[in-house]
Design an enzyme around this catalytic site. Structure first.
Site, PDB file in Angstrom:
ATOM      1  CD  GLU A 161      -3.009  -1.103   2.228  1.00  0.00           C
ATOM      2  OE1 GLU A 161      -2.851  -0.334   3.199  1.00  0.00           O
ATOM      3  OE2 GLU A 161      -4.026  -1.797   2.086  1.00  0.00           O
ATOM      4  CD  GLU A 342      -4.012  -5.910   3.659  1.00  0.00           C
ATOM      5  OE1 GLU A 342      -4.782  -5.071   4.181  1.00  0.00           O
ATOM      6  OE2 GLU A 342      -2.784  -5.791   3.643  1.00  0.00           O
TER       7      GLU A 342
HETATM    8  C1  GAL Z   1      -4.522  -2.217   5.309  1.00  0.00           C
HETATM    9  C2  GAL Z   1      -3.177  -2.622   5.864  1.00  0.00           C
HETATM   10  C3  GAL Z   1      -3.235  -3.644   6.955  1.00  0.00           C
HETATM   11  C4  GAL Z   1      -4.438  -3.539   7.869  1.00  0.00           C
HETATM   12  C5  GAL Z   1      -5.708  -3.265   7.098  1.00  0.00           C
HETATM   13  C6  GAL Z   1      -6.939  -2.982   7.925  1.00  0.00           C
HETATM   14  O1  GAL Z   1      -4.467  -0.920   4.846  1.00  0.00           O
HETATM   15  O2  GAL Z   1      -2.351  -3.156   4.841  1.00  0.00           O
HETATM   16  O3  GAL Z   1      -2.015  -3.576   7.650  1.00  0.00           O
HETATM   17  O4  GAL Z   1      -4.212  -2.688   8.892  1.00  0.00           O
HETATM   18  O5  GAL Z   1      -5.547  -2.176   6.227  1.00  0.00           O
HETATM   19  O6  GAL Z   1      -6.985  -1.663   8.328  1.00  0.00           O
END
Ligand code: GAL
Length: 440
Positions: A161, A342
């Protein structure tokens, strides 16, 4: 409502994702110092113990295996590997080799992220990501770790990210180093793009020198579905399109076309980026309504839709359709395979998590059925963990962690996800159970 079986393509990979600082405990990096500043972490907690995953990774991977996971995404903590510039910690390198072996021996494919938000403290002494040399400094660490792990069947993620790091750290001041400066954010985004290219080159070079086949390499981007607060206002529409371009697309387009695109760069070619994206690692959580009448840079946002469910703490709206639109726009622009690295929700209402995962997977299936090449889906996260500025106040885990005893307990969503993996998709019966009348 009638549900249909939604079966995913053969070979589709299912699993979960996590990161070092959020789970390991015992890390010492820029976040460690940041967490000491009063008010930075909303619940006043810190990641000093986190989930003690550093010591309990075997137990966690046993659970992942039991829950059917086929791939696990985790990150290497740079500050452990290179505690001072150019000095390598062999014990920590060996630790990560054991972590990778622990996954492989359980039949779980490792997806390794080389940078997930945290930086060694020495890195700041010469300017951190604002230093023009930062991409090369990062590439030295990448070389070291890839040399140690090249023998394993790893999928490599370079940077997690980049735009979140650049904007939250340098534009909105919520992540270290806490700047609020648009030009700095652009500089950091450019250096992270160069760092991705140099990291990919280092990975390829190391494998080539060993006579190994080139592995799969990808950056991981976070995409938000920007929507005009007033769909009939051309200025709101324009703002949503501008943010989509700058936040969701410019960086990844640069990586794919081997350029440093405007406004991140001046449009020049950057050769190390060539062939640096085998797939787009795509993270999606929510949408964002934007209004031209509000000062976006000052953090002014239109009211949220009271009818939508929300993520705990972060207050993100649950908006599955945005997932479909983001996936489609990535595919239509780049025709590059996508791995959903994710997706998930922080909540103690586990039925909400079940609904979140199912409704988002319905949208993923919709995109696949329209021809998008999607390789896999990872839930954020395997266990509850340290949620950055929200500390332990947002529960993203398929597995609950009692932060007093560190005991792990799989939630019902973990069992539901297991069923999805077993069936390689969502059966009509499963959707009826959680989304139909019985699920409410
Ligand atoms: C993303 C990040 C993760 C986690 C997730 C939920 O932006 O890569 O580390 O925190 O969000 O907030």
């Amino acid at each position: 409502m009638t549900f249909h079986d939604l079966i995913f393509p053969d070979g589709f990979l299912w699993g979960s994702a996590a990161s070092a600082h959020q789970t390991e405990g015992g890390t010492y990096n820029d976040w460690t110092e940041w967490e000491k500043i009063p008010g930075r972490i909303k619940d006043g907690s810190n990641a000093s113990i986190a989930c003690d995953h550093y010591n309990r990774y075997e137990e966690d991977f046993d659970l992942a295996k039991k829950l059917g996971h086929q791939v696990h995404r985790f990150s290497i903590e740079w500050s452990r590997i290179e505690p001072s510039q150019g000095k390598w910690n062999a014990t920590e390198i060996a630790h990560y080799e054991h972590v990778v072996q622990a996954l492989v021996s359980r039949g779980i494919r490792p997806m390794v992220t080389l940078h997930h938000f945290t930086n060694p403290l020495w890195f700041w002494d010469n300017g951190g990501w604002l230093n023009a040399d930062s991409p090369h400094i990062f590439a030295g660490y990448v070389r070291k770790i890839v040399e140690a792990l090249a023998e394993y069947n790893i999928i490599w993620n370079t940077i997690n990210e980049p735009l979140v790091l650049a904007t939250l750290g340098y534009l909105f001041g919520e992540f270290p180093p806490g700047y609020r400066d648009f030009d700095k954010a652009l500089t950091v985004a450019r250096h992270l793009l160069m760092a991705h290219g140099l990291a990919a080159s280092q990975i390829c070079r190391t494998y080539e020198e060993r006579g190994l086949d080139r592995p799969e390499i990808a950056p991981v981007i976070s995409a938000t579905y920007f929507m005009p607060a007033d769909p009939s206002n051309p200025e709101d529409i324009e703002l949503a399109q501008y943010l989509d371009e700058v936040y969701n697309h410019a960086w990844i387009r640069g990586a794919i076309t081997a350029t440093l695109p405007e406004p991140i760069g001046n449009g020049s070619k950057y050769v190390p980026l060539q062939r640096s994206v085998d797939f787009i690692g795509l993270n999606y959580y929510s949408r964002m309504l934007v209004s031209s009448e509000l000062d976006f840079l000052a953090g002014e946002m239109p009211p949220k839709d009271p009818n939508l469910e929300r993520c705990e703490g972060l207050d993100w709206e649950v908006y599955p359709e945005g997932y479909y639109h983001i996936i489609k726009s990535m595919w239509e622009r780049y025709h590059t395979p996508i791995f959903l690295t994710e997706n998930g929700i922080g909540t103690l209402d586990d039925m909400l998590r079940c609904r979140y995962i199912l409704t988002h997977l319905q949208q993923v299936h919709r995109a696949i059925s329209e021809g998008v090449d999607i390789r896999g889906y990872l839930v954020w996260s395997l266990t509850d963990n340290f949620e950055w500025t929200y500390g332990f106040g947002s529960h993203f885990g398929l597995v609950a962690i009692d932060h007093q005893t560190l005991q792990r307990t799989p939630r019902e969503s973990a069992l539901m996800f297991h069923e999805i993996v077993t069936n390689n998709g969502l059966t009509a019966e499963l959707q009826e159970r959680f989304l139909g009348r019985r699920g409410r």
